[in-house]
Scaffold this active site. Structure first.
Site, mmCIF file in Angstrom:
data_model
loop_
_atom_site.group_PDB
_atom_site.id
_atom_site.type_symbol
_atom_site.label_atom_id
_atom_site.label_comp_id
_atom_site.label_asym_id
_atom_site.label_seq_id
_atom_site.Cartn_x
_atom_site.Cartn_y
_atom_site.Cartn_z
ATOM 1 N N GLU A 233 33.675 41.614 40.466
ATOM 2 C CA GLU A 233 34.693 41.711 41.514
ATOM 3 C C GLU A 233 35.163 43.170 41.639
ATOM 4 O O GLU A 233 35.208 43.732 42.726
ATOM 5 C CB GLU A 233 35.868 40.809 41.153
ATOM 6 N N HIS A 234 35.538 43.764 40.514
ATOM 7 C CA HIS A 234 35.943 45.180 40.460
ATOM 8 C C HIS A 234 34.999 45.908 39.513
ATOM 9 O O HIS A 234 34.791 45.459 38.386
ATOM 10 C CB HIS A 234 37.356 45.344 39.910
ATOM 11 N N ASP B 184 44.459 47.370 43.747
ATOM 12 C CA ASP B 184 45.249 46.142 43.822
ATOM 13 C C ASP B 184 46.443 46.291 44.755
ATOM 14 O O ASP B 184 46.948 45.290 45.281
ATOM 15 C CB ASP B 184 45.741 45.750 42.425
#
Length: 433
Positions: free
Chosen positions: A327-328, A361
């Site tokens: 995801e990251h 984020d």
């Protein structure tokens, strides 16, 4: 606290079998969420209120958040938090505006055009997690691209809090700041069902977006087709590709930052440097001992989904992270930009020592609603495109159709679909060739 996996000297065409990954069985959860979704479909708000009492410990009389609660939340918002939200909104809007695709007209032949129209989805339901952490940033990440895309009707939902029966006040304040007026105090699988089928004051939506826990993700899988979904975004994950030039304090802090989301969060370091691995382990011991959510972080870092992966060199490391499809993904190496350019599977890539995932984020201008569980090998993050659909508009005049008529008829006959060919011939029956 965190295990090591040594891939040095091993050859593997596909590293997915050996890289850590959470046991996140969406299929198994279907048996749990199916009766919840069926109950909401048939009994509407009454079923939702029962599930709020059972799962959230909240007794509600209504699921709709009154406008006065939205205004009060914004009025009571900490000015520093408001300033942070406003900056995050402004930065994300810039990238969303840049993503906008405009209608494209292609002149295929004289008299024949195909126009690709980009049309906003009419109504969307946005899900914002409010369980272990009230993810106010997810309000921004869902709402801003929907607004820039031109969506005309936006509804948002988040879990009710035990003390108020409403979503977390910071989430409500963010909704008010963004002008979202249709907000519901519903969480979990029942929230997805509410959006998919409609319930009480909430009309059915066309598309549901936003991350959630395993039951939320499972409900999205179950109801896909009844309603559109963005992706099956589950527990968060970070992978870091680093060499000996990386600062172990930075690397450890970034691993901790994602581990504090959820006990099932995944934190993975991939490195050819055994020295860095040892230094990061020492830093984790120090940093976890003083972090607020230490127990949650220890559980995540100690789980099977987290680990330090030792590789022969950065080339093998790159193969590992491309297989993992995080995801990251952070790149903390020499020539980080060059290595980042070779990444093909990641939800988002963070390059260098000063682009941590925490920046993304909140306020990088990127979107943090990203594919998890390896889905980054085929899917991207939430964007303006998720809220728009491409529609081809075909315009041909008589001469242009006549010019291609024989080809269409021949292809129709090849597929044994004579009616298709007849639909062409009838337009020229009795007319001069």
């Amino acid at each position: 606290m965190i295990r090591r996996i040594d891939l040095r000297g091993r050859e593997a065409a596909d590293h997915r079998a050996v890289v850590p990954r959470a046991d996140f069985d969406v299929e198994a959860a279907l048996d749990v969420v199916r009766p919840i979704c069926d109950a909401v479909r048939h009994r509407g708000v009454k079923a939702i209120l029962e599930f709020s009492a059972r799962f959230d410990g909240v007794e509600q009389s209504d699921i709709a958040v009154p406008s006065v609660a939205l205004r009060a939340a914004l009025d009571g918002l900490d000015p520093a938090v408001r300033a942070g939200l406003e900056e995050a909104i402004a930065r994300l809007r810039r990238t969303c505006v840049a993503e906008l695709e405009h209608d494209k007209v292609t002149k295929v032949v004289p008299g024949g055009t195909v126009t690709q129209r980009m049309i906003p989805v009419e109504r969307v339901g946005l899900y914002v997690p409010g369980g272990l952490a009230p993810l106010v940033s997810s309000v921004v990440m869902n709402v801003v691209p929907a607004q820039i895309a031109g969506v005309g009707s936006i509804a948002l939902t988040s879990s009710p809090q035990r003390d108020t029966g409403l979503p977390h006040p910071t989430i409500l304040a963010a909704c008010a700041l963004l002008g979202v007026e249709e907000v519901y105090a519903v969480g979990g699988a029942q929230a997805i069902a509410m959006f998919a089928y409609g319930a009480g004051p909430c009309r059915k939506v066309d598309l549901v977006t936003g991350p959630g826990n395993i039951y939320t993700v499972s409900a999205k899988r179950l109801l896909k087709g009844v309603v559109g979904i963005d992706s099956e975004a589950g527990p968060t994950e970070i992978a870091i590709l680093a060499d000996e030039t990386a600062d172990p304090a930075h690397v450890a802090a970034d691993l901790v930052s994602q581990a504090e989301h959820d006990p099932m969060a995944a934190s993975v370091l991939v490195t050819p440097s055994e020295g860095l691995a040892s230094d990061v382990e020492a830093e984790l011991d120090k940093q976890v001992s003083v972090t607020r959510h230490g127990e949650r972080v220890r559980t995540a870092l100690g789980g099977r989904q987290s680990g330090i992966v030792l590789v022969d060199d950065l080339d093998q490391g790159l193969a590992v992270v491309n297989s993992y499809a995080a995801e990251h993904l952070e790149i903390q190496t020499r020539d980080a930009s060059a290595w980042a350019a070779r990444v093909v599977n990641a939800g988002a890539v963070f390059v260098g020592a000063f682009a941590p995932v925490s920046l993304g984020d909140y306020a990088a201008g990127s979107n943090h609603v990203l594919p998890t569980g390896g889905c980054a090998c085929h899917s991207g993050g939430l964007s303006v495109r998720a809220f728009r659909k491409a529609v081809h508009v075909v315009e041909y005049d008589q001469a242009a159709l006549r010019d291609v008529a024989d080809h269409v008829v021949n292809l129709a006959e090849a597929e044994d679909l004579p009616g298709h060919g007849a639909a062409i011939r009838v337009r020229f029956a009795g007319k001069d060739a």
